[in-house]
Design a protein around this motif. Structure first.
Motif, PDB file in Angstrom:
ATOM      1  N   SER A 138       1.394  -1.432  -0.195  1.00 23.69           N
ATOM      2  CA  SER A 138       0.266   0.163   0.003  1.00 23.69           C
ATOM      3  C   SER A 138       1.084   1.159   0.314  1.00 23.69           C
ATOM      4  O   SER A 138       1.948   1.251  -0.337  1.00 23.69           O
ATOM      5  N   GLY A 139      -0.103   1.970  -0.080  1.00 17.95           N
ATOM      6  CA  GLY A 139       0.897   3.230   0.304  1.00 17.95           C
ATOM      7  C   GLY A 139       1.762   4.193  -1.402  1.00 17.95           C
ATOM      8  O   GLY A 139       2.185   4.371  -1.286  1.00 17.95           O
ATOM      9  N   GLY A 140       1.324   3.829  -2.718  1.00 17.50           N
ATOM     10  CA  GLY A 140       1.190   4.338  -3.821  1.00 17.50           C
ATOM     11  C   GLY A 140       0.762   2.643  -4.401  1.00 17.50           C
ATOM     12  O   GLY A 140       1.594   1.513  -4.631  1.00 17.50           O
ATOM     13  N   ALA A 141      -0.295   3.191  -5.594  1.00 16.54           N
ATOM     14  CA  ALA A 141      -0.542   2.167  -6.567  1.00 16.54           C
ATOM     15  C   ALA A 141       0.889   1.883  -7.625  1.00 16.54           C
ATOM     16  O   ALA A 141       0.861   1.025  -9.064  1.00 16.54           O
ATOM     17  N   ASN A 142       1.622   2.861  -7.913  1.00 17.02           N
ATOM     18  CA  ASN A 142       2.485   2.992  -9.484  1.00 17.02           C
ATOM     19  C   ASN A 142       1.961   2.734 -10.789  1.00 17.02           C
ATOM     20  O   ASN A 142       1.541   1.663 -11.135  1.00 17.02           O
ATOM     21  N   VAL A 143       0.675   3.764 -10.564  1.00 16.81           N
ATOM     22  CA  VAL A 143       0.004   3.878 -11.799  1.00 16.81           C
ATOM     23  C   VAL A 143       0.457   5.385 -13.091  1.00 16.81           C
ATOM     24  O   VAL A 143       0.049   6.492 -11.993  1.00 16.81           O
ATOM     25  N   CYS A 144       0.370   4.562 -13.910  1.00 16.57           N
ATOM     26  CA  CYS A 144       0.558   5.829 -14.739  1.00 16.57           C
ATOM     27  C   CYS A 144       1.962   6.516 -14.644  1.00 16.57           C
ATOM     28  O   CYS A 144       2.111   7.455 -14.339  1.00 16.57           O
ATOM     29  N   THR A 145       3.245   5.773 -14.094  1.00 18.10           N
ATOM     30  CA  THR A 145       4.081   5.717 -13.442  1.00 18.10           C
ATOM     31  C   THR A 145       5.745   5.784 -14.596  1.00 18.10           C
ATOM     32  O   THR A 145       6.719   5.842 -14.580  1.00 18.10           O
ATOM     33  N   GLY A 146       4.865   5.142 -15.832  1.00 21.11           N
ATOM     34  CA  GLY A 146       5.752   5.126 -17.473  1.00 21.11           C
ATOM     35  C   GLY A 146       6.957   3.862 -16.399  1.00 21.11           C
ATOM     36  O   GLY A 146       6.452   3.026 -16.317  1.00 21.11           O
ATOM     37  N   PRO A 147       7.736   3.426 -18.193  1.00 19.11           N
ATOM     38  CA  PRO A 147       8.431   2.747 -17.913  1.00 19.11           C
ATOM     39  C   PRO A 147       9.964   2.603 -16.496  1.00 19.11           C
ATOM     40  O   PRO A 147       9.615   1.275 -16.237  1.00 19.11           O
ATOM     41  N   GLY A 148       9.650   4.125 -16.057  1.00 22.14           N
ATOM     42  CA  GLY A 148      10.764   3.779 -14.886  1.00 22.14           C
ATOM     43  C   GLY A 148       9.333   3.029 -13.536  1.00 22.14           C
ATOM     44  O   GLY A 148      10.644   1.829 -12.833  1.00 22.14           O
ATOM     45  N   GLY A 149       8.255   2.999 -13.695  1.00 24.86           N
ATOM     46  CA  GLY A 149       7.636   2.559 -12.723  1.00 24.86           C
ATOM     47  C   GLY A 149       7.370   1.127 -12.957  1.00 24.86           C
ATOM     48  O   GLY A 149       6.778   0.583 -12.325  1.00 24.86           O
ATOM     49  N   PHE A 150       7.240   0.982 -14.176  1.00 25.89           N
ATOM     50  CA  PHE A 150       7.809  -0.675 -14.337  1.00 25.89           C
ATOM     51  C   PHE A 150       8.351  -1.002 -14.087  1.00 25.89           C
ATOM     52  O   PHE A 150       8.490  -2.734 -13.202  1.00 25.89           O
ATOM     53  N   GLN A 151       9.945  -0.620 -13.942  1.00 21.31           N
ATOM     54  CA  GLN A 151      11.486  -1.256 -13.576  1.00 21.31           C
ATOM     55  C   GLN A 151      10.985  -1.348 -11.882  1.00 21.31           C
ATOM     56  O   GLN A 151      12.062  -2.546 -11.713  1.00 21.31           O
ATOM     57  N   ASP A 152      10.474   0.187 -11.227  1.00 22.98           N
ATOM     58  CA  ASP A 152       9.550  -0.540  -9.998  1.00 22.98           C
ATOM     59  C   ASP A 152       9.739  -1.763  -9.844  1.00 22.98           C
ATOM     60  O   ASP A 152       9.494  -2.639  -8.541  1.00 22.98           O
ATOM     61  N   ALA A 153       8.433  -2.261 -10.719  1.00 20.55           N
ATOM     62  CA  ALA A 153       7.340  -3.260 -10.486  1.00 20.55           C
ATOM     63  C   ALA A 153       8.140  -4.682 -10.477  1.00 20.55           C
ATOM     64  O   ALA A 153       8.197  -5.173  -9.517  1.00 20.55           O
ATOM     65  N   HIS A 154       9.117  -4.598 -11.595  1.00 26.12           N
ATOM     66  CA  HIS A 154      10.570  -5.909 -11.812  1.00 26.12           C
ATOM     67  C   HIS A 154      11.409  -5.744 -10.524  1.00 26.12           C
ATOM     68  O   HIS A 154      11.436  -7.147 -10.244  1.00 26.12           O
ATOM     69  N   ALA A 155      11.573  -4.691 -10.585  1.00 24.92           N
ATOM     70  CA  ALA A 155      13.220  -4.649  -9.502  1.00 24.92           C
ATOM     71  C   ALA A 155      12.210  -5.877  -7.971  1.00 24.92           C
ATOM     72  O   ALA A 155      13.057  -5.684  -6.959  1.00 24.92           O
ATOM     73  N   THR A 156      11.416  -5.442  -7.368  1.00 26.68           N
ATOM     74  CA  THR A 156      10.305  -5.604  -7.011  1.00 26.68           C
ATOM     75  C   THR A 156       9.992  -7.283  -6.976  1.00 26.68           C
ATOM     76  O   THR A 156      10.367  -7.540  -5.349  1.00 26.68           O
ATOM     77  N   ALA A 157      10.133  -7.323  -8.513  1.00 28.79           N
ATOM     78  CA  ALA A 157       9.271  -9.404  -8.151  1.00 28.79           C
ATOM     79  C   ALA A 157      10.968  -9.575  -8.018  1.00 28.79           C
ATOM     80  O   ALA A 157      11.344 -10.547  -7.242  1.00 28.79           O
ATOM     81  N   GLU A 158      12.105  -8.722  -8.601  1.00 29.61           N
ATOM     82  CA  GLU A 158      13.276  -9.883  -8.425  1.00 29.61           C
ATOM     83  C   GLU A 158      13.764  -9.902  -7.232  1.00 29.61           C
ATOM     84  O   GLU A 158      14.863 -10.558  -6.282  1.00 29.61           O
ATOM     85  N   LYS A 159      13.787  -8.885  -6.870  1.00 25.39           N
ATOM     86  CA  LYS A 159      14.619  -8.451  -4.869  1.00 25.39           C
ATOM     87  C   LYS A 159      14.056  -9.337  -4.112  1.00 25.39           C
ATOM     88  O   LYS A 159      14.462  -9.747  -3.505  1.00 25.39           O
ATOM     89  N   VAL A 160      12.717  -9.572  -4.709  1.00 21.57           N
ATOM     90  CA  VAL A 160      11.623 -10.509  -3.348  1.00 21.57           C
ATOM     91  C   VAL A 160      12.037 -12.187  -3.418  1.00 21.57           C
ATOM     92  O   VAL A 160      12.909 -13.358  -3.313  1.00 21.57           O
ATOM     93  N   ALA A 161      12.436 -12.439  -5.565  1.00 24.66           N
ATOM     94  CA  ALA A 161      13.184 -13.666  -6.019  1.00 24.66           C
ATOM     95  C   ALA A 161      14.533 -13.654  -5.232  1.00 24.66           C
ATOM     96  O   ALA A 161      14.519 -14.722  -4.968  1.00 24.66           O
ATOM     97  N   ASP A 162      15.071 -12.850  -4.709  1.00 23.43           N
ATOM     98  CA  ASP A 162      16.324 -13.431  -4.662  1.00 23.43           C
ATOM     99  C   ASP A 162      16.218 -13.702  -3.241  1.00 23.43           C
ATOM    100  O   ASP A 162      17.262 -14.272  -2.804  1.00 23.43           O
TER     101      ASP A 162
END
Lengths: 393, 393
Positions: A71-95
């Motif tokens: 919560s605390g941020g929907a990460n919507v309409c945030t462009g390519p940078g926002g998608f990188q944030d979502a991807h990086a979050t998944a990568e971090k959890v996976a690591d």
């Protein structure tokens, strides 16, 4: 009891610092297996958040080992940078978990159009992994960390006996009363220790959401981030048939959907709109949805006014090819009192007591067929206007 | 100046006693000819009032000599008795004027589901006929007698020069801010002294309403009684071509439509939603309507919050086959400040001053074609909730 009730699941809810309030804002649900079947249903909005874009792809193989939610941020309409944030979050959890990023789903809720504080989010991931536990407290912590304007955490559990043994389904959800709120996005995670092929998980989840979350319409606003995930660990060793699985998942979703309505932003009444004797379920749903989206109907309920004229005028907006019926045959009951019969006034509206209870029922008889559905909505109140005019300012 | 501005028309507004308030509640507009062309556009709701049922039939021959309008009761969902009341009203007006009942249109506004006090209504007709006059005061009295929650009477006049002479168009309307309110029904009478064949009257009126009243959507609620009537007396002797007539009628309807929005129930802001660069006008309209029906958007405007995320999430609810566009290309400006460019944050929303004026503009650029439309709506306020929760109780 919540997502950790089924065997094979751990959860955590911690404070990563995304919310100005300092409340918990990062949740993690991990499936420890032995199986990793997963399915997900997302918003049908064409404007979607980066987490939805990521998770749609990640769940396509029918498997997931973890869902990370903030919560605390929907990460919507945030462009390519926002998608990188979502991807990086998944990568971090996976690591941190020693798994592949493609097995990590991401869901976010909060304000649209603002980049997440990715450094705080990524720094929170190891903390969340460290807090993972299979007990009730951990499940409740996860349910709490996804709350935005919710006033209570929403969880549900069912244990199902089958001829071959017992399996459990658990769930958590957030959303201040709407299926499809634009900001108070609905997020839901359902877990089970049943042995479930991925195709069955998908079929059961779609069947369940169709008759539960899809029949809650608090304010007609469709979210950019709605996400419902089902993960199955197989840890019980029990393989239910699809019908038993679907029934259990539907019960969990129905329970959580009712909890969303009960906590709707600013609402003072929950309204169950039942449409009977329609030609089809879709026809009944179209009529119920037209009524649920009328501000005039909803404001009348706030005023404890069984204003059947406003209901009938909404029913009349549904095109004939969508829902065949004769306007001169419509009956409307409010809280069981038939205030309108055959399209005209019947029982005295004074007989309807709406002030006594939060629950209000409308029954609209179309006299056109034998299909019936119930849709849930809320009244329109001063508090709704207040909360939604002050949210981001 | 109002419906009596064109030559050949008389009007009256009197108190028949239908309203508990004792305010004027019965209006009459009479075309004294020499011609009697007429056209009308009605609500598309399937639940319609008895006056709409009557008037739809009565106008089919392209002629009308009078319109009788009452506030203080909509005569909707009142069964066969209600239809008899509407018919008897037309008969009474016809008797008093020495014309045929089939040339009298009827329109009513007020609460749904309650029979009119037909004795008071019928007794009021001779009083109204006795008060008929061609002056400004009579036209204003008629515009006043059709008000319900309206705070001001709404009238408009245009005089048009043509190569063959001058003709005049006048109009009056009521409706507290909505095209299609369930209770605060929109009624409108437009008069002209031009010479107009019935087919041209119909074509001009439909063209005018399509781009005026059909582009006002205050709260998405479609009335059971909306009626717009055009009557042409031919008294000027001037025969404009269809284009000139349509332009003049459209100007009157646009003027009255803006007056409806400006007097919307409880509203503190008028919102002009302009959608540009759509593939078609219908696509642009679908996008604008989706935005206009969002309580979250409307509540944000009440809070003077240029919340473009809520706008974008509404734009995204429009199906791709209805309005093709790429969500990653959407621009949104509020009051001229481009707060969203290419689907993401752009100018600082702090630069948008919404508190300074009642008027708010949204411009949504779809970057998909070259069609453009503007739709008008209002914000969602505490006063709206208050007025509509207390209306009938």
């Amino acid at each position: 009891m919540t997502v950790t009730a089924p065997q094979g699941f751990r959860a955590a809810g911690i404070t990563a610092g995304l919310k100005a309030s300092g409340n918990p804002d990062l949740a993690l649900v991990v499936n420890d297996g032995p199986e990793f079947s997963a399915a997900a249903v997302f918003t049908s909005n064409r404007v979607v958040g980066a987490p939805v874009m990521w998770s749609r792809q990640a769940v396509k193989d029918g498997a997931a080992r973890a869902v990370v939610l903030n919560s605390g941020g929907a990460n919507v309409c945030t462009g390519p940078g926002g998608f990188q944030d979502a991807h990086a979050t998944a990568e971090k959890v996976a690591d941190e978990l020693g798994i592949g990023a493609i097995d990590v789903l991401v869901a976010s809720t909060g304000l649209i159009g603002v980049r997440l504080a990715a450094d705080k989010l990524l720094a929170g991931v190891p903390v969340a992994v460290g807090a993972l536990a299979a007990d009730d407290a951990a499940g409740t912590a996860a349910a709490t960390a996804i709350m935005t304007t919710d006033t209570v955490a929403k969880t549900a559990v069912r244990t199902v006996e089958t001829p071959s043994g017992t399996f459990t389904v658990g769930g958590m959800a957030k959303g201040a009363g709407m299926l499809a709120p634009a900001l108070a996005t609905m997020l839901c995670v359902v877990t089970t220790d049943a042995v479930v092929p991925a195709a069955d998980a998908d079929a059961a989840l779609r069947a369940a959401t169709r008759v539960t979350f899809d029949r809650v319409d608090s304010d007609g606003a469709m979210s950019t981030s709605d996400t419902v995930v089902l993960m199955a660990s197989g840890a019980s060793g029990v393989t239910p048939d699809l019908a038993a699985l679907t029934e259990a998942v539907t019960e969990i979703c129905a329970d959580l959907a009712r909890q969303l309505i009960a906590d709707a932003e600013g609402a003072s009444h929950d309204i169950a709109i039942t449409v009977t004797n329609a030609t089809t379920e879709d026809a009944a749903l179209a009529v119920a949805r037209a009524v649920s989206r009328s501000n005039l109907v909803k404001a009348a309920v706030f005023g404890n006014d069984p204003n059947w004229g406003r209901i009938l005028s909404q029913v009349g907006t549904v095109p004939e090819d969508v829902a065949p019926f004769d306007p001169a045959e419509l009956d409307v009951s409010v809280n069981g009192v038939m205030v309108c019969q055959a399209g005209g006034a019947h029982e005295d509206p004074e007989k309807v007591d709406m002030a006594a209870s939060r629950d209000v029922t409308f029954t609209i008889d179309l006299h056109a067929g034998d299909a019936e559905i119930t849709l849930w909505t809320n009244d329109l109140t001063h508090d709704y206007v207040h909360e939604n005019s002050a949210y981001s300012s």
